[in-house]
Design a protein around this motif. Structure first.
Motif, PDB file in Angstrom:
ATOM      1  N   ARG A 182     -21.002 -39.000  20.843  1.00 28.27           N
ATOM      2  CA  ARG A 182     -20.856 -37.577  21.142  1.00 28.27           C
ATOM      3  C   ARG A 182     -20.180 -37.369  22.505  1.00 28.27           C
ATOM      4  O   ARG A 182     -20.389 -38.142  23.446  1.00 28.27           O
ATOM      5  N   PRO A 183     -19.388 -36.311  22.593  1.00 29.00           N
ATOM      6  CA  PRO A 183     -18.670 -36.007  23.839  1.00 29.00           C
ATOM      7  C   PRO A 183     -19.576 -35.299  24.830  1.00 29.00           C
ATOM      8  O   PRO A 183     -20.741 -35.008  24.512  1.00 29.00           O
ATOM      9  N   PRO A 184     -19.069 -34.991  26.018  1.00 32.38           N
ATOM     10  CA  PRO A 184     -19.841 -34.156  26.942  1.00 32.38           C
ATOM     11  C   PRO A 184     -20.103 -32.780  26.322  1.00 32.38           C
ATOM     12  O   PRO A 184     -19.594 -32.450  25.255  1.00 32.38           O
ATOM     13  N   VAL A 185     -20.879 -31.979  27.011  1.00 30.19           N
ATOM     14  CA  VAL A 185     -21.225 -30.650  26.513  1.00 30.19           C
ATOM     15  C   VAL A 185     -19.971 -29.862  26.161  1.00 30.19           C
ATOM     16  O   VAL A 185     -18.957 -29.937  26.863  1.00 30.19           O
ATOM     17  N   ALA A 186     -20.034 -29.121  25.057  1.00 32.70           N
ATOM     18  CA  ALA A 186     -18.874 -28.368  24.585  1.00 32.70           C
ATOM     19  C   ALA A 186     -18.412 -27.361  25.635  1.00 32.70           C
ATOM     20  O   ALA A 186     -19.199 -26.830  26.416  1.00 32.70           O
ATOM     21  N   HIS A 187     -17.113 -27.111  25.647  1.00 33.98           N
ATOM     22  CA  HIS A 187     -16.531 -26.122  26.550  1.00 33.98           C
ATOM     23  C   HIS A 187     -17.011 -24.726  26.138  1.00 33.98           C
ATOM     24  O   HIS A 187     -17.157 -24.436  24.946  1.00 33.98           O
ATOM     25  N   PRO A 188     -17.276 -23.833  27.090  1.00 30.15           N
ATOM     26  CA  PRO A 188     -17.736 -22.472  26.734  1.00 30.15           C
ATOM     27  C   PRO A 188     -16.836 -21.766  25.739  1.00 30.15           C
ATOM     28  O   PRO A 188     -17.317 -21.009  24.890  1.00 30.15           O
ATOM     29  N   ALA A 189     -15.526 -22.011  25.817  1.00 28.63           N
ATOM     30  CA  ALA A 189     -14.610 -21.355  24.873  1.00 28.63           C
ATOM     31  C   ALA A 189     -14.889 -21.780  23.443  1.00 28.63           C
ATOM     32  O   ALA A 189     -14.756 -20.980  22.503  1.00 28.63           O
ATOM     33  N   ASP A 190     -15.300 -23.038  23.253  1.00 25.96           N
ATOM     34  CA  ASP A 190     -15.625 -23.510  21.918  1.00 25.96           C
ATOM     35  C   ASP A 190     -16.887 -22.830  21.400  1.00 25.96           C
ATOM     36  O   ASP A 190     -16.975 -22.474  20.228  1.00 25.96           O
ATOM     37  N   GLU A 191     -17.869 -22.663  22.274  1.00 26.82           N
ATOM     38  CA  GLU A 191     -19.099 -22.000  21.874  1.00 26.82           C
ATOM     39  C   GLU A 191     -18.846 -20.525  21.564  1.00 26.82           C
ATOM     40  O   GLU A 191     -19.446 -19.956  20.645  1.00 26.82           O
TER      41      GLU A 191
END
Length: 286
Positions: free
Chosen positions: A172-181
């Protein structure tokens, strides 16, 4: 049995076409992703069937705006999606109806990414994979090329789900970018709010231009926002016709945001090759 044990739910997909005729053919279950994967994975799922000694069964699904990673097994020398089995496969968004012929005995363990989750996970352009199924090694690298071998050694389908979950946790990658959320939240609203029927409404809601939304959806989800809006409406229409074949089509069209019944009929025919009326008449499994 791993974390997956005891938490499976029988899938009740809106997209399954003519479920009365095919639903008993296979066992379809879904499992939660776990808190550490839910930013990218909507759920894990399994399908198994045993048609040995029986004729093949054609299954169709009005697909969701999501990509999948699957581990698949079948008969000796079987080729599925153009790929020799067993295999680990990346599936892009299917722009029409997903169709598969089930034969012999088969099993699939899959992860459905959230809308935009695959692009957020990999950094890849999701539109590259729309309407395509590719060996995972070609897309995700050699470490996942033979994930099916590790998963298949786990035993039961529930244990295989847990094995896939552990593989994805390890990558798994780092925490998702806010734009993705934000994009995932917008798609969830599109699915839940039947008053959203035009891309211009989304532009007003998000403060982005229509063109910007189109670019973002294609890159991150694999398909445009107009398609996503229409697909959710078509899923709801098909489900309504199956659960209530006597439903008033004019009322259904108005409730789901079509201009009139003729527009519903036209879109339905384009998608499934038959009118809503015929679909309803055959809903009992004909």
């Amino acid at each position: 049995m791993g974390e997956a044990g005891g938490v499976a739910q029988i899938a009740a997909e809106r997209g399954l076409v003519r479920r009365a005729a095919t639903g008993a053919t296979f066992d379809n279950r879904r499992y939660p992703p776990g808190d550490d994967l839910e930013r990218w994975i909507q759920h894990f799922w399994t399908v198994e069937w045993d048609l040995r000694g029986q004729p093949p069964v054609d299954s169709r699904v009005i697909s969701y705006p999501a990509m999948h990673l699957t581990a698949e097994w079948g008969e000796v020398d079987e080729v599925r999606h153009g790929i020799a089995l067993p295999a680990t496969i990346v599936h892009g968004v299917v722009s029409k109806v997903f169709e598969i012929r089930l034969t012999g005995r088969g099993e699939v363990v899959g992860a459905r990414f959230t809308p935009g989750g695959f692009a957020a996970w990999t950094g890849l352009d999701a539109s590259t994979y729309t309407d395509r199924a590719l060996p995972a090694g070609q897309v995700l690298g050699p470490e996942l090329a033979s994930a099916h071998a590790t998963i298949g050694a786990a035993g039961s389908l529930e244990d295989r789900v847990d094995a896939l979950r552990q593989i994805l946790r390890a990558h798994r990658p780092p925490v998702a970018h806010p734009a993705d959320e934000e994009l995932a939240a917008l798609v969830r609203r599109m699915a839940a709010d039947d008053t959203l029927v035009r891309v211009e409404q989304l532009a007003e809601l998000t403060g982005r231009s229509v063109r910007t939304l189109q670019r973002q959806f294609r890159r991150r989800i694999g398909i445009g926002p107009k398609w996503v809006l229409a697909r959710y409406r078509l899923q709801e229409a098909a489900y309504a016709l199956e659960t209530d074949p006597e439903v008033d089509l004019a009322d259904l069209a108005a409730r789901l945001g079509w201009y009139d019944q003729a527009h519903l009929t036209n879109d339905f025919r384009k998608m499934l090759g038959e009118t809503p009326g015929r679909y309803a008449a055959l809903a009992g499994g004909g």
